[in-house]
Design an enzyme around this catalytic site. Structure first.
Site, PDB file in Angstrom:
ATOM      1  CE1 TYR A  45      -2.030  23.572 -12.829  1.00  0.00           C
ATOM      2  CE2 TYR A  45      -1.570  22.764 -10.617  1.00  0.00           C
ATOM      3  CZ  TYR A  45      -2.400  22.844 -11.716  1.00  0.00           C
ATOM      4  OH  TYR A  45      -3.606  22.186 -11.711  1.00  0.00           O
ATOM      5  CB  ALA A  46       7.181  24.210 -11.165  1.00  0.00           C
ATOM      6  CD  GLN A  47       4.528  28.914 -16.271  1.00  0.00           C
ATOM      7  OE1 GLN A  47       5.201  29.908 -16.520  1.00  0.00           O
ATOM      8  NE2 GLN A  47       3.225  28.880 -16.483  1.00  0.00           N
ATOM      9  CD  GLU A 114      13.397  31.184 -13.561  1.00  0.00           C
ATOM     10  OE1 GLU A 114      12.828  31.538 -12.515  1.00  0.00           O
ATOM     11  OE2 GLU A 114      13.285  30.044 -14.029  1.00  0.00           O
ATOM     12  CG  HIS A 237       5.971  35.176 -10.525  1.00  0.00           C
ATOM     13  ND1 HIS A 237       6.062  35.898 -11.690  1.00  0.00           N
ATOM     14  CD2 HIS A 237       6.855  34.157 -10.647  1.00  0.00           C
ATOM     15  CE1 HIS A 237       6.957  35.331 -12.489  1.00  0.00           C
ATOM     16  NE2 HIS A 237       7.462  34.280 -11.880  1.00  0.00           N
ATOM     17  NE  ARG A 283      10.361  35.098  -9.138  1.00  0.00           N
ATOM     18  CZ  ARG A 283      10.172  33.824  -9.108  1.00  0.00           C
ATOM     19  NH1 ARG A 283       9.523  33.291  -8.102  1.00  0.00           N
ATOM     20  NH2 ARG A 283      10.604  33.062 -10.078  1.00  0.00           N
ATOM     21  CG  HIS A 344       4.969  32.613  -7.295  1.00  0.00           C
ATOM     22  ND1 HIS A 344       4.315  31.855  -8.234  1.00  0.00           N
ATOM     23  CD2 HIS A 344       6.284  32.263  -7.374  1.00  0.00           C
ATOM     24  CE1 HIS A 344       5.191  31.073  -8.847  1.00  0.00           C
ATOM     25  NE2 HIS A 344       6.389  31.293  -8.343  1.00  0.00           N
ATOM     26  NE  ARG A 379      10.659  30.785  -4.355  1.00  0.00           N
ATOM     27  CZ  ARG A 379      10.364  30.453  -5.615  1.00  0.00           C
ATOM     28  NH1 ARG A 379      11.096  29.548  -6.248  1.00  0.00           N
ATOM     29  NH2 ARG A 379       9.358  31.001  -6.240  1.00  0.00           N
ATOM     30  CB  SER A 384      10.955  26.667  -4.303  1.00  0.00           C
ATOM     31  OG  SER A 384      10.532  26.970  -5.580  1.00  0.00           O
TER      32      SER A 384
HETATM   33  P1  FAD Z   1       3.301  21.089  -3.489  1.00  0.00           P
HETATM   34  O1  FAD Z   1       3.874  20.739  -4.791  1.00  0.00           O
HETATM   35  O2  FAD Z   1       2.408  22.272  -3.446  1.00  0.00           O
HETATM   36  O3  FAD Z   1       2.511  19.828  -2.945  1.00  0.00           O
HETATM   37  C1  FAD Z   1       1.717  19.920  -1.792  1.00  0.00           C
HETATM   38  C2  FAD Z   1       0.921  18.642  -1.663  1.00  0.00           C
HETATM   39  O4  FAD Z   1       0.282  18.582  -0.403  1.00  0.00           O
HETATM   40  C3  FAD Z   1      -0.187  18.496  -2.691  1.00  0.00           C
HETATM   41  O5  FAD Z   1      -0.205  17.164  -3.117  1.00  0.00           O
HETATM   42  C4  FAD Z   1      -1.443  18.817  -1.897  1.00  0.00           C
HETATM   43  O6  FAD Z   1      -2.610  18.254  -2.407  1.00  0.00           O
HETATM   44  C5  FAD Z   1      -1.064  18.209  -0.564  1.00  0.00           C
HETATM   45  N1  FAD Z   1      -1.805  18.716   0.586  1.00  0.00           N
HETATM   46  C6  FAD Z   1      -1.898  19.989   1.034  1.00  0.00           C
HETATM   47  N2  FAD Z   1      -2.647  20.038   2.148  1.00  0.00           N
HETATM   48  C7  FAD Z   1      -3.028  18.774   2.418  1.00  0.00           C
HETATM   49  C8  FAD Z   1      -3.817  18.169   3.429  1.00  0.00           C
HETATM   50  N3  FAD Z   1      -4.410  18.881   4.414  1.00  0.00           N
HETATM   51  N4  FAD Z   1      -4.001  16.829   3.408  1.00  0.00           N
HETATM   52  C9  FAD Z   1      -3.449  16.076   2.430  1.00  0.00           C
HETATM   53  N5  FAD Z   1      -2.714  16.598   1.439  1.00  0.00           N
HETATM   54  C10 FAD Z   1      -2.489  17.924   1.436  1.00  0.00           C
HETATM   55  N6  FAD Z   1       9.616  26.787  -8.091  1.00  0.00           N
HETATM   56  C11 FAD Z   1      10.785  26.571  -8.733  1.00  0.00           C
HETATM   57  O7  FAD Z   1      11.786  26.256  -8.092  1.00  0.00           O
HETATM   58  N7  FAD Z   1      10.845  26.673 -10.080  1.00  0.00           N
HETATM   59  C12 FAD Z   1       9.774  27.004 -10.848  1.00  0.00           C
HETATM   60  O8  FAD Z   1       9.871  27.061 -12.065  1.00  0.00           O
HETATM   61  C13 FAD Z   1       8.545  27.259 -10.194  1.00  0.00           C
HETATM   62  N8  FAD Z   1       7.445  27.614 -10.905  1.00  0.00           N
HETATM   63  C14 FAD Z   1       6.252  27.748 -10.256  1.00  0.00           C
HETATM   64  C15 FAD Z   1       5.109  28.031 -11.001  1.00  0.00           C
HETATM   65  C16 FAD Z   1       3.880  28.101 -10.384  1.00  0.00           C
HETATM   66  C17 FAD Z   1       2.643  28.400 -11.193  1.00  0.00           C
HETATM   67  C18 FAD Z   1       3.788  27.909  -8.983  1.00  0.00           C
HETATM   68  C19 FAD Z   1       2.459  27.970  -8.298  1.00  0.00           C
HETATM   69  C20 FAD Z   1       4.925  27.659  -8.237  1.00  0.00           C
HETATM   70  C21 FAD Z   1       6.160  27.575  -8.870  1.00  0.00           C
HETATM   71  N9  FAD Z   1       7.324  27.318  -8.147  1.00  0.00           N
HETATM   72  C22 FAD Z   1       8.503  27.115  -8.802  1.00  0.00           C
HETATM   73  C23 FAD Z   1       7.256  27.008  -6.719  1.00  0.00           C
HETATM   74  C24 FAD Z   1       7.288  25.480  -6.562  1.00  0.00           C
HETATM   75  O9  FAD Z   1       6.521  24.903  -7.583  1.00  0.00           O
HETATM   76  C25 FAD Z   1       6.739  25.034  -5.231  1.00  0.00           C
HETATM   77  O10 FAD Z   1       7.332  25.758  -4.195  1.00  0.00           O
HETATM   78  C26 FAD Z   1       7.028  23.558  -5.017  1.00  0.00           C
HETATM   79  O11 FAD Z   1       6.516  22.822  -6.099  1.00  0.00           O
HETATM   80  C27 FAD Z   1       6.425  23.090  -3.721  1.00  0.00           C
HETATM   81  O12 FAD Z   1       6.526  21.701  -3.658  1.00  0.00           O
HETATM   82  P2  FAD Z   1       5.973  20.941  -2.402  1.00  0.00           P
HETATM   83  O13 FAD Z   1       6.196  19.505  -2.644  1.00  0.00           O
HETATM   84  O14 FAD Z   1       6.521  21.552  -1.185  1.00  0.00           O
HETATM   85  O15 FAD Z   1       4.407  21.296  -2.382  1.00  0.00           O
HETATM   86  C1  SIN Z   2       8.834  31.093 -12.960  1.00  0.00           C
HETATM   87  O1  SIN Z   2       8.908  30.259 -13.844  1.00  0.00           O
HETATM   88  O2  SIN Z   2       8.874  32.310 -13.135  1.00  0.00           O
HETATM   89  C2  SIN Z   2       8.655  30.612 -11.565  1.00  0.00           C
HETATM   90  C3  SIN Z   2       9.957  30.293 -11.011  1.00  0.00           C
HETATM   91  C4  SIN Z   2       9.905  30.198  -9.522  1.00  0.00           C
HETATM   92  O3  SIN Z   2       8.880  30.468  -8.902  1.00  0.00           O
HETATM   93  O4  SIN Z   2      10.942  29.882  -8.951  1.00  0.00           O
END
Ligand code: FAD
Ligand code: SIN
Length: 530
Positions: A45-47, A114, A237, A283, A344, A379, A384
């Site tokens: 869902y990261a945008q 940003e 956020h 933020r 967020h 952050r 991230s």
């Molecule tokens: P995630 O991508 O959350 O993946 C976690 C995984 O673990 C998933 O597959 C889940 O199903 C799995 N999981 C969890 N618990 C268990 C369990 N008990 N057993 C098995 N599997 C499990 N950051 C940026 O830098 N830029 C952006 O533009 C940005 N936009 C964002 C927009 C939105 C709407 C959101 C919500 C976040 C955004 N962020 C952004 C933050 C960033 O997306 C996340 O911090 C980052 O994607 C986290 O990645 P990850 O691999 O650590 O975890």
């Molecule tokens: C956003 O696109 O505003 C999210 C970026 C982020 O969480 O780093």
């Protein structure tokens, strides 16, 4: 019987997938365990995009300075410098894995802006950067002969030498995972486990995070006695689309980067009263300003005004956001968007070093579940995704060395023993408690805190903790019970850390200590009994 792998990765977001690809390319046999389908993650869902220094007019030291400034004195400067220095190489690698970052008409890469960034440095794929990254990485996973993916497997508990009363230093030996299709708990054996389970947004009533974000990895680590820190730093956020239900679709900060302006219900562009950087302040400042405006006027939201951004820009850069708003009856060239802050991102988490190693041998963590020292108390936007991919690469290198020096376990891991009672009449309690933890966190552990509110939250969460513990030991586990148990635990850790911090800093703002106390360092959580 357990299934055995060289490396087990829990989670299939950017951190887990990047790490799995790296260790598989080094010849290790890898299992990815993920609780839904593989794509379901915060990553998807990261945008806004991914921050890195790729332009001639930018400099890593400027990125470091912006990150330290946002982090409000709590970043680990050496970690910041190391992680950000790996940025450009990680971007290059993502591009090689098939991520097509948006380019300008002249063929150069499009760089967004940003909050808190002094330069344009956010690479993006329109406003669906996360999905583009997730798709590319999953494509790589599907082509790897060394990786088995277990979808709909919920990691329940780490198996450690200490839990099995093995002599010698403690280390990870594997884990239990609930197959949510067969409802059986399966045993996985491995010398290396990576936590890549993402954040905890679902602990709050209003969040931009999808349903997977229930803090499972942090809860598992904590129960295994692993060090966890800085849980009070929850990033809200500033701009999620306001609706009467609890869904909170994100309106990317990149929209403000292209000129959108926050206005209160009187139409005033209020950010100039709060910070000289106005709508592009970090933020924590923007979210608190919105909170304050809403409280002063009794409004349910503020407005985000996009009407001065050229329509072509809105269509080209933000097609997903444009379409979403239009479906809600908001045309960005004519109408203002009703926005509110929403939970967020978690800046704290499982403490790791720059190799992704936690305090338990063989257990690694990267991505949002981990706390490397990059984010400090707040952050910087779009740091991230970058941290996740950089740390996945570093962790994979460290794992190669660990596997060469550690020995395999000559031990058959015990099977999971289930509670055998299932009482459907009691299930309603779970639903009630689920709502209660989310509401408690929203009302008492939000953007503006006080000792009284935090203590009130602690009392309620302790009561929920007692109830869920009783439930856990007496009933057959299922996904909602396990998630609720984890959510209650991590909510308790957030409150504990927040109560320790007798100052206001970054994302932690309390009415009882409105100043910063330079003597205060990272917060630690109370250690688990089991
Ligand atoms: P995630 O991508 O959350 O993946 C976690 C995984 O673990 C998933 O597959 C889940 O199903 C799995 N999981 C969890 N618990 C268990 C369990 N008990 N057993 C098995 N599997 C499990 N950051 C940026 O830098 N830029 C952006 O533009 C940005 N936009 C964002 C927009 C939105 C709407 C959101 C919500 C976040 C955004 N962020 C952004 C933050 C960033 O997306 C996340 O911090 C980052 O994607 C986290 O990645 P990850 O691999 O650590 O975890
Ligand atoms: C956003 O696109 O505003 C999210 C970026 C982020 O969480 O780093």
């Amino acid at each position: 019987m357990s299934q055995s792998y060289d490396v087990i990765v829990i989670g299939s977001g950017i951190a887990g997938l990047s790490f799995a690809l790296k260790v598989a390319e080094a010849g290790q046999r890898v299992a990815i365990i993920t609780k839904k389908n593989s794509a379901e993650s915060n990553t998807n869902y990261a945008q806004g995009g991914i921050a890195a220094v790729t332009s001639q007019t930018d400099d890593v030291e400027m990125h470091v300075a912006d990150t330290l400034d946002a982090g409000d004195g709590l970043c680990d400067e050496a970690s910041v410098r190391e992680i950000l220095s790996d940025g450009a190489a990680s971007i290059e690698e993502l591009a090689q894995r098939g991520v097509s970052f948006t380019q300008l008409d002249d063929g150069t890469v499009s760089l967004g802006k940003e909050g808190g960034h002094s330069q344009r440095r956010i690479l993006h794929v329109k406003d669906v950067t996360g999905k583009a990254i997730e798709d590319a990485l999953l494509h790589g996973i599907a082509s790897s002969a060394n990786i088995d993916t277990f979808e709909h497997h919920f990691a329940v508990e780490l198996i450690t030498a200490a839990k099995l009363n093995q002599p010698g230093a403690d280390r990870v030996l594997g884990l239990y995972a609930l197959n949510t299709k067969t409802e059986q708990v399966e045993t996985f054996q491995s010398r290396v486990v990576l936590l890549a389970t993402g954040g905890i947004g679902q602990v709050y009533q209003y969040t931009t995070n999808p349903f997977i974000a229930t803090g499972d990895g942090i809860a598992m680590a904590y129960r295994a006695g692993v060090e966890v820190r800085n849980m009070e730093f929850i990033q809200f956020h500033p701009t999620a689309f306001y609706s009467r239900d609890s869904d909170r679709f994100l309106i990317s900060e990149a929209v403000r980067g292209e000129g959108a302006i926050l206005r209160n219900l009187n139409g005033e562009a209020f950010m100039e009263r709060y910070d000289e950087r106005k709508d592009l302040a970090p933020r924590d400042i923007v979210a608190r300003a919105i909170d304050s405006e809403m409280k002063q006027t009794g409004a349910r939201h503020v407005w985000l005004d996009t009407r001065d951004i050229p329509l072509k820009k809105l269509h080209d850069h933000f097609p997903n956001i444009y379409d979403f708003c239009l479906k809600q009856g908001v045309a960005l060239e004519e109408d203002m968007i009703p926005v509110v802050p929403a939970a967020h991102y978690l800046c704290g988490g499982v403490k790791t070093n720059l190799s992704g190693e936690t305090s338990l041998a063989g257990l690694y963590a990267c991505g949002e579940v981990a706390c490397t020292g990059l984010h400090g108390a707040n952050r910087l936007a779009s740091n991230s995704l970058l941290e996740a991919v950089v740390m996945a690469n570093r962790g994979a290198t460290a794992v190669g060395k660990y596997l060469k020096t550690s020995h395999a376990v000559a031990l058959e891991l015990p099977n999971w023993v289930d509670g055998d009672v299932r009482d459907s009449d009691e299930r309603v309690v779970l639903l009630h408690n689920w709502d209660e933890v989310k509401r408690t966190m929203w009302d008492y552990v939000g953007i503006v805190r006080s000792t009284k509110r935090l203590e009130r939250a602690r009392t309620r969460i302790q009561a929920l903790e007692r109830e869920i513990t009783d439930y856990y030991w007496n009933f057959k586990v299922d996904e909602s019970l396990l998630e609720l148990r984890n959510m209650i635990l991590v909510a308790g850790l957030v409150v504990d850390c927040a109560l320790q911090r007798s100052e206001s800093r970054g994302l932690h703002y309390t009415l009882d200590f409105t100043d910063k106390d330079e003597a205060l360092a990272d917060s630690k959580v109370r250690m688990s009994a089991s």
